[in-house]
Design a protein around this motif. Structure first.
Motif, mmCIF file in Angstrom:
data_model
loop_
_atom_site.group_PDB
_atom_site.id
_atom_site.type_symbol
_atom_site.label_atom_id
_atom_site.label_comp_id
_atom_site.label_asym_id
_atom_site.label_seq_id
_atom_site.Cartn_x
_atom_site.Cartn_y
_atom_site.Cartn_z
ATOM 1 N N LEU A 1 7.095 -0.605 5.120
ATOM 2 C CA LEU A 1 8.326 -0.680 4.290
ATOM 3 C C LEU A 1 9.543 -0.290 5.197
ATOM 4 C CD1 LEU A 1 6.971 0.871 0.961
ATOM 5 C CD2 LEU A 1 7.545 -1.523 1.469
ATOM 6 N N ILE B 1 10.308 -3.626 6.839
ATOM 7 C CA ILE B 1 11.074 -4.699 5.835
ATOM 8 C C ILE B 1 12.333 -4.391 5.382
ATOM 9 C CG2 ILE B 1 10.659 -5.635 3.377
ATOM 10 C CD1 ILE B 1 7.481 -5.138 3.887
ATOM 11 N N CYS C 1 8.425 -8.412 -0.156
ATOM 12 C CA CYS C 1 7.442 -7.416 -0.678
ATOM 13 C C CYS C 1 7.705 -6.877 -2.153
ATOM 14 C CB CYS C 1 7.513 -6.260 0.293
ATOM 15 S SG CYS C 1 6.094 -5.062 -0.314
ATOM 16 N N LEU D 1 1.634 -9.401 8.496
ATOM 17 C CA LEU D 1 2.863 -9.803 8.090
ATOM 18 C C LEU D 1 3.994 -10.387 8.878
ATOM 19 C CD1 LEU D 1 4.322 -8.559 5.205
ATOM 20 C CD2 LEU D 1 5.320 -6.779 6.515
ATOM 21 N N ASP E 1 6.175 -14.215 -1.126
ATOM 22 C CA ASP E 1 6.084 -12.852 -1.703
ATOM 23 C C ASP E 1 4.781 -12.323 -1.548
ATOM 24 O OD1 ASP E 1 8.692 -13.303 -3.066
ATOM 25 O OD2 ASP E 1 7.786 -13.676 -4.977
ATOM 26 N N VAL E 2 4.743 -10.903 -1.323
ATOM 27 C CA VAL E 2 3.501 -10.447 -0.942
ATOM 28 C C VAL E 2 3.611 -8.998 -1.407
ATOM 29 C CG1 VAL E 2 3.681 -11.229 1.489
ATOM 30 C CG2 VAL E 2 4.489 -8.941 1.186
ATOM 31 N N LEU E 3 2.298 -8.641 -1.408
ATOM 32 C CA LEU E 3 1.983 -7.076 -1.975
ATOM 33 C C LEU E 3 1.438 -6.223 -0.856
ATOM 34 C CD1 LEU E 3 0.200 -7.713 -5.600
ATOM 35 C CD2 LEU E 3 2.683 -7.234 -4.829
ATOM 36 N N LEU E 4 1.609 -5.024 -0.484
ATOM 37 C CA LEU E 4 0.803 -4.268 0.326
ATOM 38 C C LEU E 4 -0.487 -3.778 -0.281
ATOM 39 C CD1 LEU E 4 3.682 -2.352 2.004
ATOM 40 C CD2 LEU E 4 2.862 -4.658 2.590
ATOM 41 N N LEU F 1 10.016 -3.080 -5.708
ATOM 42 C CA LEU F 1 8.328 -2.918 -5.550
ATOM 43 C C LEU F 1 7.875 -2.528 -6.825
ATOM 44 C CD1 LEU F 1 9.069 -0.443 -2.394
ATOM 45 C CD2 LEU F 1 8.183 -3.057 -2.265
#
Ligand SMILES: *Cc1c(COP(=O)(O)O)cnc(C)c1O
Length: 221
Positions: A134, A137, A147, A94, A109-112, A186
């Motif tokens: 999170l 973030i 995220c 990250l 943009d990201v996803l966990l 999210l």
């Protein structure tokens, strides 16, 4: 899959408000162009080199998704254009994405990626690690990252009950985390592939990553 079947898959997913990411790894430009001509604009790849090459050669209105494990030293190659990175599995990754996004003067943009315990080989974060990430973030440590939610995979098995149970676990972890951080949006749930996307959608997926069902089976050499 023939054109009619792909069309009906596309409209079925559209009617359910599920985003289709067509996974084009190992497939040639011509095959992607065919699917592009059916209206698909979201494509997913799992290797940085292949992703960059295809980005260069194909129309610029494609949204490119990075769905595979991502080495930190390769983030710089996709940072200028990548639409969504599904596979964030560590804080150090990250941090690298943040740095490269800043250099490119954009937000990424990201996803966990969530790991559920069943398959040891699968990468991802557990509940506790997700909460920690999170938290930072949420505190604003990543000004160039947004995220958007979570990615997860179920085990490769014919046992539908088990697959459903795993998608429900993923969904549970995701919605708990989303509740804990109401300031973040999210809402993305990238769960499900060719063999199990229907079960994933029943369990709450709103993005599916479908490769072989669209492009045919892959040959790895
Ligand atoms: C290859 C891949 C897919 C697509 O798999 P299919 O079974 O061909 O639909 C989805 N997600 C990830 C992370 C992948 O690596």
């Amino acid at each position: 899959m023939d054109k009619e079947k792909i069309d009906s898959l596309i409209s079925d997913l559209q009617s359910k408000e599920v985003t289709l990411v067509a996974v084009s790894k190992t497939k040639p430009i011509s095959a992607i162009q065919t699917i592009y001509n059916l209206g698909v604009r979201e494509f997913g790849e799992n290797r940085v080199q292949e992703l960059s090459d295809k980005y260069t050669e194909l129309p610029k209105d494609i949204n490119w998704h990075m769905i595979g494990s991502l080495q930190r030293n390769k983030v710089k190659y996709i940072a200028p254009f990548v639409h969504l990175i599904h596979s964030v599995t560590s804080e150090s990754l990250l941090e690298t994405i943040e740095k490269e996004a800043a250099k490119n003067n954009r937000r990424i943009d990201v996803l966990l990626q969530i790991r559920i315990a069943t398959e040891e080989t699968k990468q991802g974060l557990n509940k506790h690690e997700i909460s920690e990430l999170l938290q930072s973030i949420n505190e604003g440590h990543y000004a160039h990252i947004r995220c958007k939610g979570f990615m997860g995979m179920a085990s490769f098995t014919d046992d539908k009950k088990q697959v459903t149970h795993e998608f429900e676990s993923l969904q549970h972890i995701a919605s708990q985390a989303a509740e804990d951080f109401p300031k973040l949006d999210l809402s993305t749930r990238s769960f499900g592939m060719s063999g199990d996307y229907d079960l994933a959608i029943e369990a709450g997926a709103n993005m599916v990553r479908i490769g072989s069902l669209i492009f045919g089976s892959r040959n790895y050499n």
